[in-house]
Motif scaffolding. Structure first.
Motif, PDB file in Angstrom:
ATOM      1  N   ALA A 181      -9.178 -24.906 -72.133  1.00  0.00           N
ATOM      2  CA  ALA A 181     -10.569 -24.870 -72.603  1.00  0.00           C
ATOM      3  C   ALA A 181     -10.658 -24.437 -74.059  1.00  0.00           C
ATOM      4  O   ALA A 181     -11.576 -24.853 -74.776  1.00  0.00           O
ATOM      5  CB  ALA A 181     -11.396 -23.943 -71.722  1.00  0.00           C
ATOM      6  N   SER A 182      -9.695 -23.644 -74.515  1.00  0.00           N
ATOM      7  CA  SER A 182      -9.740 -23.171 -75.897  1.00  0.00           C
ATOM      8  C   SER A 182      -9.277 -24.225 -76.898  1.00  0.00           C
ATOM      9  O   SER A 182      -9.429 -24.048 -78.101  1.00  0.00           O
ATOM     10  CB  SER A 182      -8.905 -21.898 -76.058  1.00  0.00           C
ATOM     11  N   LEU A 235      -4.875 -34.552 -69.214  1.00  0.00           N
ATOM     12  CA  LEU A 235      -5.271 -34.059 -67.909  1.00  0.00           C
ATOM     13  C   LEU A 235      -4.729 -32.646 -67.786  1.00  0.00           C
ATOM     14  O   LEU A 235      -3.556 -32.411 -68.071  1.00  0.00           O
ATOM     15  CB  LEU A 235      -4.669 -34.970 -66.831  1.00  0.00           C
ATOM     16  N   ASN A 236      -5.549 -31.692 -67.387  1.00  0.00           N
ATOM     17  CA  ASN A 236      -5.088 -30.306 -67.248  1.00  0.00           C
ATOM     18  C   ASN A 236      -4.703 -30.032 -65.806  1.00  0.00           C
ATOM     19  O   ASN A 236      -5.539 -30.048 -64.910  1.00  0.00           O
ATOM     20  CB  ASN A 236      -6.181 -29.334 -67.699  1.00  0.00           C
ATOM     21  N   ILE A 237      -3.422 -29.821 -65.595  1.00  0.00           N
ATOM     22  CA  ILE A 237      -2.901 -29.380 -64.305  1.00  0.00           C
ATOM     23  C   ILE A 237      -1.990 -28.185 -64.599  1.00  0.00           C
ATOM     24  O   ILE A 237      -0.846 -28.368 -65.023  1.00  0.00           O
ATOM     25  CB  ILE A 237      -2.109 -30.485 -63.564  1.00  0.00           C
ATOM     26  N   PRO A 238      -2.511 -26.960 -64.433  1.00  0.00           N
ATOM     27  CA  PRO A 238      -1.678 -25.786 -64.711  1.00  0.00           C
ATOM     28  C   PRO A 238      -0.364 -25.822 -63.930  1.00  0.00           C
ATOM     29  O   PRO A 238      -0.324 -26.297 -62.785  1.00  0.00           O
ATOM     30  CB  PRO A 238      -2.561 -24.617 -64.258  1.00  0.00           C
ATOM     31  N   LEU A 239       0.688 -25.334 -64.553  1.00  0.00           N
ATOM     32  CA  LEU A 239       2.021 -25.386 -63.943  1.00  0.00           C
ATOM     33  C   LEU A 239       2.017 -24.832 -62.522  1.00  0.00           C
ATOM     34  O   LEU A 239       2.616 -25.422 -61.632  1.00  0.00           O
ATOM     35  CB  LEU A 239       3.031 -24.626 -64.813  1.00  0.00           C
ATOM     36  N   ARG A 240       1.322 -23.725 -62.292  1.00  0.00           N
ATOM     37  CA  ARG A 240       1.327 -23.122 -60.959  1.00  0.00           C
ATOM     38  C   ARG A 240       0.647 -23.998 -59.911  1.00  0.00           C
ATOM     39  O   ARG A 240       0.849 -23.818 -58.720  1.00  0.00           O
ATOM     40  CB  ARG A 240       0.724 -21.728 -60.987  1.00  0.00           C
ATOM     41  N   GLU A 241      -0.157 -24.977 -60.339  1.00  0.00           N
ATOM     42  CA  GLU A 241      -0.835 -25.884 -59.414  1.00  0.00           C
ATOM     43  C   GLU A 241      -0.147 -27.247 -59.308  1.00  0.00           C
ATOM     44  O   GLU A 241      -0.548 -28.086 -58.499  1.00  0.00           O
ATOM     45  CB  GLU A 241      -2.285 -26.112 -59.868  1.00  0.00           C
ATOM     46  N   LEU A 242       0.849 -27.470 -60.107  1.00  0.00           N
ATOM     47  CA  LEU A 242       1.447 -28.805 -60.222  1.00  0.00           C
ATOM     48  C   LEU A 242       1.932 -29.349 -58.885  1.00  0.00           C
ATOM     49  O   LEU A 242       1.654 -30.495 -58.535  1.00  0.00           O
ATOM     50  CB  LEU A 242       2.598 -28.784 -61.243  1.00  0.00           C
ATOM     51  N   GLY A 243       2.657 -28.542 -58.133  1.00  0.00           N
ATOM     52  CA  GLY A 243       3.199 -29.014 -56.858  1.00  0.00           C
ATOM     53  C   GLY A 243       2.144 -29.511 -55.892  1.00  0.00           C
ATOM     54  O   GLY A 243       2.377 -30.469 -55.150  1.00  0.00           O
ATOM     55  N   SER A 244       0.975 -28.908 -55.901  1.00  0.00           N
ATOM     56  CA  SER A 244      -0.083 -29.305 -54.975  1.00  0.00           C
ATOM     57  C   SER A 244      -0.982 -30.410 -55.533  1.00  0.00           C
ATOM     58  O   SER A 244      -1.842 -30.926 -54.825  1.00  0.00           O
ATOM     59  CB  SER A 244      -0.939 -28.088 -54.595  1.00  0.00           C
ATOM     60  N   ARG A 245      -0.778 -30.771 -56.783  1.00  0.00           N
ATOM     61  CA  ARG A 245      -1.637 -31.784 -57.412  1.00  0.00           C
ATOM     62  C   ARG A 245      -0.861 -33.012 -57.894  1.00  0.00           C
ATOM     63  O   ARG A 245      -1.351 -33.776 -58.723  1.00  0.00           O
ATOM     64  CB  ARG A 245      -2.402 -31.146 -58.568  1.00  0.00           C
ATOM     65  N   LEU A 246       0.328 -33.223 -57.344  1.00  0.00           N
ATOM     66  CA  LEU A 246       1.147 -34.364 -57.763  1.00  0.00           C
ATOM     67  C   LEU A 246       0.442 -35.698 -57.550  1.00  0.00           C
ATOM     68  O   LEU A 246       0.679 -36.650 -58.294  1.00  0.00           O
ATOM     69  CB  LEU A 246       2.491 -34.358 -57.031  1.00  0.00           C
ATOM     70  N   GLY A 247      -0.434 -35.768 -56.569  1.00  0.00           N
ATOM     71  CA  GLY A 247      -1.157 -37.006 -56.283  1.00  0.00           C
ATOM     72  C   GLY A 247      -2.051 -37.468 -57.419  1.00  0.00           C
ATOM     73  O   GLY A 247      -2.466 -38.630 -57.456  1.00  0.00           O
ATOM     74  N   ARG A 289      -0.866 -26.007 -69.280  1.00  0.00           N
ATOM     75  CA  ARG A 289      -1.345 -24.656 -69.583  1.00  0.00           C
ATOM     76  C   ARG A 289      -2.450 -24.272 -68.603  1.00  0.00           C
ATOM     77  O   ARG A 289      -2.990 -25.111 -67.879  1.00  0.00           O
ATOM     78  CB  ARG A 289      -1.888 -24.594 -71.016  1.00  0.00           C
ATOM     79  N   SER A 290      -2.815 -22.998 -68.602  1.00  0.00           N
ATOM     80  CA  SER A 290      -3.895 -22.526 -67.738  1.00  0.00           C
ATOM     81  C   SER A 290      -5.208 -23.184 -68.140  1.00  0.00           C
ATOM     82  O   SER A 290      -5.355 -23.700 -69.260  1.00  0.00           O
ATOM     83  CB  SER A 290      -4.029 -21.005 -67.833  1.00  0.00           C
ATOM     84  N   ALA A 291      -6.184 -23.133 -67.234  1.00  0.00           N
ATOM     85  CA  ALA A 291      -7.500 -23.712 -67.526  1.00  0.00           C
ATOM     86  C   ALA A 291      -8.141 -23.039 -68.739  1.00  0.00           C
ATOM     87  O   ALA A 291      -8.780 -23.702 -69.557  1.00  0.00           O
ATOM     88  CB  ALA A 291      -8.400 -23.598 -66.296  1.00  0.00           C
ATOM     89  N   ALA A 292      -7.965 -21.730 -68.875  1.00  0.00           N
ATOM     90  CA  ALA A 292      -8.535 -21.011 -70.016  1.00  0.00           C
ATOM     91  C   ALA A 292      -7.887 -21.454 -71.322  1.00  0.00           C
ATOM     92  O   ALA A 292      -8.577 -21.664 -72.331  1.00  0.00           O
ATOM     93  CB  ALA A 292      -8.372 -19.504 -69.828  1.00  0.00           C
TER      94      ALA A 292
END
Length: 118
Positions: free
Chosen positions: A54-55, A62-74, A48-51
């Motif tokens: 946070a709620s 671990l929070n990794i928003p879907l739109r960031e997943l590809g760049s944070r696979l590491g 989910r999104s960071a917001a």
């Protein structure tokens, strides 16, 4: 009205009901596996999104928003199971496809993050 006519008329509703039924069944199946997956060192990822995160979120996720997943696979180990969650199971389902496409093999979609909490 015969069965064929009824199916032709209502197939979208039947398909939708089957989809939600599958999501519910799969989430319950993964929830049953969760103790074993945690024992094997599973990484719990909330997409989910960071917001949204946070709620409220499940402890240890671990929070990794879907739109960031590809760049944070590491940030996600490949050597242990990965359990994905979101608000309803839809984004975590998409995340599962991304991980599988990128060589992860032990990936589970538990659906809503509340399933991990409870």
């Amino acid at each position: 009205m015969d069965l064929t006519t009824a199916f032709k008329q209502y197939w979208p509703l039947v398909a939708l009901a089957l989809w939600f039924g599958y999501k519910w069944w799969n989430a319950r199946k993964v929830a049953g596996l969760l103790p074993e997956l945690k024992q094997r060192g599973a990484t719990l990822v909330d997409v989910r999104s960071a917001a949204e995160f946070a709620s409220g979120h499940a402890p240890g996720t671990l929070n990794i928003p879907l739109r960031e997943l590809g760049s944070r696979l590491g940030e996600i180990p490949r050597s242990s199971p990965v359990v994905l969650c979101c608000a309803s199971g839809t984004r975590s389902g998409m995340a599962k496809m991304v991980l599988l496409k990128n060589g992860y093999s032990d990936v589970y979609n538990i659906g809503t993050w509340r399933t991990i909490s409870g």
